[in-house]
Design a protein around this motif. Structure first.
Motif, mmCIF file in Angstrom:
data_model
loop_
_atom_site.group_PDB
_atom_site.id
_atom_site.type_symbol
_atom_site.label_atom_id
_atom_site.label_comp_id
_atom_site.label_asym_id
_atom_site.label_seq_id
_atom_site.Cartn_x
_atom_site.Cartn_y
_atom_site.Cartn_z
ATOM 1 N N ALA A 25 -12.955 -6.236 -1.792
ATOM 2 C CA ALA A 25 -13.095 -5.874 -3.201
ATOM 3 C C ALA A 25 -12.421 -6.908 -4.099
ATOM 4 O O ALA A 25 -12.993 -7.348 -5.106
ATOM 5 C CB ALA A 25 -12.510 -4.491 -3.451
ATOM 6 N N TYR A 26 -11.206 -7.331 -3.734
ATOM 7 C CA TYR A 26 -10.503 -8.328 -4.539
ATOM 8 C C TYR A 26 -11.189 -9.684 -4.478
ATOM 9 O O TYR A 26 -11.231 -10.420 -5.467
ATOM 10 C CB TYR A 26 -9.046 -8.447 -4.080
ATOM 11 C CG TYR A 26 -8.168 -7.314 -4.558
ATOM 12 C CD1 TYR A 26 -7.816 -7.202 -5.896
ATOM 13 C CD2 TYR A 26 -7.684 -6.353 -3.669
ATOM 14 C CE1 TYR A 26 -7.017 -6.163 -6.340
ATOM 15 C CE2 TYR A 26 -6.887 -5.309 -4.103
ATOM 16 C CZ TYR A 26 -6.556 -5.217 -5.442
ATOM 17 O OH TYR A 26 -5.768 -4.182 -5.885
ATOM 18 N N ALA A 51 -14.199 1.337 0.045
ATOM 19 C CA ALA A 51 -14.408 -0.104 0.199
ATOM 20 C C ALA A 51 -13.149 -0.775 0.732
ATOM 21 O O ALA A 51 -12.024 -0.346 0.445
ATOM 22 C CB ALA A 51 -14.800 -0.729 -1.138
ATOM 23 N N ASP A 52 -13.331 -1.833 1.509
ATOM 24 C CA ASP A 52 -12.202 -2.603 2.023
ATOM 25 C C ASP A 52 -11.516 -3.317 0.864
ATOM 26 O O ASP A 52 -12.168 -4.058 0.119
ATOM 27 C CB ASP A 52 -12.707 -3.622 3.041
ATOM 28 C CG ASP A 52 -11.587 -4.509 3.537
ATOM 29 O OD1 ASP A 52 -11.519 -5.669 3.093
ATOM 30 O OD2 ASP A 52 -10.776 -4.046 4.356
ATOM 31 N N PRO A 53 -10.202 -3.127 0.664
ATOM 32 C CA PRO A 53 -9.508 -3.734 -0.484
ATOM 33 C C PRO A 53 -9.621 -5.253 -0.526
ATOM 34 O O PRO A 53 -9.821 -5.836 -1.596
ATOM 35 C CB PRO A 53 -8.055 -3.285 -0.295
ATOM 36 C CG PRO A 53 -8.143 -2.023 0.492
ATOM 37 C CD PRO A 53 -9.306 -2.221 1.424
ATOM 38 N N ILE A 86 -12.397 0.928 -3.976
ATOM 39 C CA ILE A 86 -11.423 1.225 -2.916
ATOM 40 C C ILE A 86 -11.292 2.731 -2.727
ATOM 41 O O ILE A 86 -11.227 3.232 -1.593
ATOM 42 C CB ILE A 86 -10.058 0.596 -3.253
ATOM 43 C CG1 ILE A 86 -10.158 -0.931 -3.219
ATOM 44 C CG2 ILE A 86 -8.976 1.078 -2.278
ATOM 45 C CD1 ILE A 86 -8.906 -1.645 -3.700
ATOM 46 N N ILE A 107 -12.698 -2.405 -9.029
ATOM 47 C CA ILE A 107 -11.983 -2.545 -7.750
ATOM 48 C C ILE A 107 -11.386 -1.204 -7.336
ATOM 49 O O ILE A 107 -11.516 -0.759 -6.185
ATOM 50 C CB ILE A 107 -10.857 -3.590 -7.866
ATOM 51 C CG1 ILE A 107 -11.408 -4.950 -8.308
ATOM 52 C CG2 ILE A 107 -10.105 -3.724 -6.541
ATOM 53 C CD1 ILE A 107 -10.322 -5.941 -8.698
ATOM 54 N N ARG A 108 -10.707 -0.568 -8.281
ATOM 55 C CA ARG A 108 -10.024 0.709 -8.014
ATOM 56 C C ARG A 108 -11.022 1.767 -7.543
ATOM 57 O O ARG A 108 -10.777 2.500 -6.569
ATOM 58 C CB ARG A 108 -9.315 1.155 -9.293
ATOM 59 C CG ARG A 108 -8.410 2.364 -9.154
ATOM 60 C CD ARG A 108 -7.757 2.687 -10.496
ATOM 61 N NE ARG A 108 -6.988 1.553 -11.008
ATOM 62 C CZ ARG A 108 -7.308 0.865 -12.099
ATOM 63 N NH1 ARG A 108 -8.388 1.175 -12.803
ATOM 64 N NH2 ARG A 108 -6.559 -0.141 -12.491
ATOM 65 N N CYS A 114 0.815 -1.206 0.000
ATOM 66 C CA CYS A 114 0.000 0.000 0.000
ATOM 67 C C CYS A 114 0.851 1.258 0.000
ATOM 68 O O CYS A 114 0.424 2.312 -0.437
ATOM 69 C CB CYS A 114 -0.923 0.004 1.211
ATOM 70 S SG CYS A 114 -2.200 -1.262 1.114
ATOM 71 N N ARG A 166 -4.001 -0.573 -3.484
ATOM 72 C CA ARG A 166 -5.105 0.385 -3.484
ATOM 73 C C ARG A 166 -5.382 0.981 -4.868
ATOM 74 O O ARG A 166 -6.531 1.223 -5.227
ATOM 75 C CB ARG A 166 -4.846 1.493 -2.462
ATOM 76 C CG ARG A 166 -4.843 0.967 -1.031
ATOM 77 C CD ARG A 166 -4.780 2.084 -0.005
ATOM 78 N NE ARG A 166 -4.778 1.536 1.351
ATOM 79 C CZ ARG A 166 -5.856 1.145 2.009
ATOM 80 N NH1 ARG A 166 -7.040 1.261 1.429
ATOM 81 N NH2 ARG A 166 -5.772 0.656 3.223
#
Length: 610
Positions: A344-345, A339-341, A335, A331-332, A71, A379
């Motif tokens: 999201a992944y 949103a919690d990474p 986040i 996703i990008r 990160c 992130r």
């Protein structure tokens, strides 16, 4: 396919008794089961992950250090060393328990499962499947679930077979869903029909996962025999059934889900999504070209909702793929908005594999397919490299696809699909004294009822719109008005008109509307912008009137010119000139739509031809 020999090789690699083909060392690896990043080494053999073990250099704090490192953008270049000591590391500098023919030190980087688009239409990219593959693989996508109902509405089983052949051998797992609604509604005039007996045949084909979005929810609720027969066929075959039911709630939603429909990608509010999840459905969070629901659904990235959600694009034009990306863009953006990474992944990979029963996809774990993405930064979703079955594929994706041999046996049959009579400006005359005004909603495919009009009134934002049957040369045409499109001069036309894909044209002049339709006929499908009898810009789509074989860059260049030309004629900046227009004929989305038979009013559980 697993064999005794292949299993033996993977097991021996897992035990450290045989060299791995590839080892990724010292990476922050996403564990989708524990929902945390862990500093690990990954051993890969014959395209499968053989082992995931703690890195020899892992610190006491382990996972947090790896996560924080990624990160914080502390991302040194990857260093490679093979068993002969080649690379910029000495021969045994990164060796631990496992040895590999190739070894990568991924210190300061993260490894996440390859991204999976859980619902999309290849045709909406406007390019052929191989060109689409070139566009999305560099963005970390390693699998997609495609619903070819666009080309199936034009050509039926031939269209489905064309897509099946066109996706064969690509370095991207492409799974298909059998179109459930061809045509989408009784008000549509499509080029072909996919009947229950056709669905039974198609469900048995390899890489076919289930029945695609059941858009005809009025047919489900009304217990129409053919609709229920399709649902029963899928259930009895043990296949998944996708849904499509915007705004459905209460007892109607209960009935729809009771029929076996297990997902929905049409949620526009968190409340709608939460009700559907609470009743057992999976929710597909959509962020495409015309439909952007992510920001309204951000609360779904929290527990417990996140466990029943996946990320999808549905429809996305080539330019947006190039500028924004694919699933990585969702996703990008998630986040960036809090949103919690990790979630999201996970929603971008494992959740889709779980829903569709892809037991070897979506996780970095022993026995899973070695599809993963190496990230420079978590992130910002900065992608360093993309691996498919343990082989890096992003760096030479063009060469890999261009090397594929073979011709599609259905190639000739998907051309020459525009069959319309000569159209004149008089053909756009209203058959009644007035007709409905369909209101467009920026950023949505929902429409509103804006009353009636008797003539074009560009001063008040009202232009004319028509849908012309193009499959069987019937000359059938529905005419109405459009508000919110913004067109002040000329006309815009396209043969991409969901879902039957007849020709749709919007115009501030009937004469230009007729000219635009003639240009669609000349190109055998496509998109065109005209004014004063002159073509301002166009993109030919000769493959079923939906796609071209140009590369994404070339297709986008022509599409960008066409969109710019449309905006010069007044089309609103918050409206996609073609994507939004194409959805104006989709008679399964509230409130008003236009088909070749006229205006259709779509309610929560019914649709009526006005």
């Amino acid at each position: 396919m697993a064999t005794v020999h292949s299993l033996k090789k993977v097991i021996q690699t897992s035990l450290g008794k045989a060299d791995a083909d590839l080892i990724i060392r010292n990476a922050a690896v996403l564990n989708v089961f524990t929902e945390q990043f862990e500093q690990k080494d990954i051993a890969i053999k014959d395209g499968l992950i053989a082992a995931v073990c703690a890195s020899a250099s892992a610190s006491v704090s382990g996972e947090n250090d790896a996560f924080d490192c990624c990160c914080a953008n502390r991302s040194p270049a990857l260093r490679v060393a093979n068993s002969h000591g080649q690379g910029d590391l000495p021969p045994n500098a990164v060796r631990g328990r496992f040895h590999g023919v190739e070894e990568i030190d991924a210190s300061g980087k993260a490894v996440v499962p390859g991204f999976i688009d859980g619902h999309m239409h290849l045709e909406s990219s406007l390019v052929s499947p191989k060109q689409y593959c070139k566009s999305v693989v560099p963005h970390g996508t390693t699998a997609i679930i495609a619903d070819p109902h666009e080309i199936s509405n034009v050509l039926g089983k031939i269209g489905f077979s064309y897509i099946l052949e066109a996706t064969r051998g690509l370095p991207l797992d492409i799974y298909l869903m059998v179109p459930s609604c061809v045509p989408a509604t009784p008000f549509d005039e499509s080029g072909a029909t996919i009947a229950p007996e056709d669905i039974a045949q198609l469900l048995a084909l390899p890489n076919v996962l289930g029945l695609a979005e059941m858009m005809d929810f009025p047919g489900v609720l009304g217990c129409h025999h053919s609709v229920l027969e399709k649902l029963a066929l899928a259930q009895n075959a043990g296949k998944i059934i996708d849904g499509h039911a915007p705004g459905l709630s209460g007892k109607d939603l209960n009935a729809y889900i009771a029929a076996g429909v297990r997902s929905d990608h049409e949620c526009s509010t968190a409340e709608e999504a939460m009700e559907k999840i609470s009743l057992g459905q999976w929710v597909m969070i959509r962020e495409g070209t015309a439909c952007k629901n992510l920001l309204n659904l951000l609360s779904l990235f929290e527990k417990p909702w996140s466990d029943r959600c996946m990320l999808v694009t549905d429809d996305k034009h080539p330019g947006d793929l190039m500028r924004e990306g694919h699933i990585d863009h969702i996703i990008r953006k998630a986040i960036a908005h809090g949103a919690d990474p990790v979630r999201a992944y996970k929603m971008a990979s494992y959740n889709a594999s779980l829903y569709f029963g892809l037991s070897q996809n979506g996780a970095i774990s022993p026995g899973y397919q070695a599809d993963f993405v190496i990230l420079d930064d978590i992130r910002s979703v900065k992608i360093h490299s993309v691996y498919k079955k343990g082989k890096r594929i992003d760096a030479a994706i063009d060469d890999c696809i261009d090397a594929l041999n073979g011709t599609n046996p259905y190639a000739l049959q998907v051309c020459d699909t525009i069959h319309i009579p000569e159209i004149t400006e008089e053909d756009f005359t209203l058959k009644k004294t007035q007709e409905k005004i369909i209101g467009l909603v920026p950023g949505e495919i929902l429409t509103t009822d804006e009353g009636f009009a008797s003539e074009i009134d560009v001063a008040n934002g009202i232009c004319k719109v028509a849908v012309i049957e193009r499959h069987h040369n019937t000359g059938h045409m529905g005419v109405a008005f459009l508000k919110g499109y913004g067109l002040k001069k000329g006309a815009v036309a396209t043969s991409v008109a969901h879902d039957s894909h007849n020709v749709i044209v919007a115009g501030a002049s009937e004469r230009d509307m007729a000219f635009a339709v003639s240009q669609i006929k000349r190109m055998q499908g496509g998109m065109v912008v005209v004014a004063d009898g002159t073509v301002k810009a166009e993109l030919a789509l000769p493959i079923a009137g939906l796609m071209c074989d140009l590369d994404a860059e070339s297709a986008e260049w022509q599409l960008t010119k066409a969109k710019a030309a449309a905006r010069e004629l007044g089309v609103s900046t918050d409206i996609d000139p073609f994507m939004t227009l194409s959805f104006s004929s989709l008679a399964v989305i509230p409130r008003l739509r236009l088909t070749t038979k006229g205006v259709v009013e779509v309610g929560d559980s019914h649709a009526t031809l006005l």
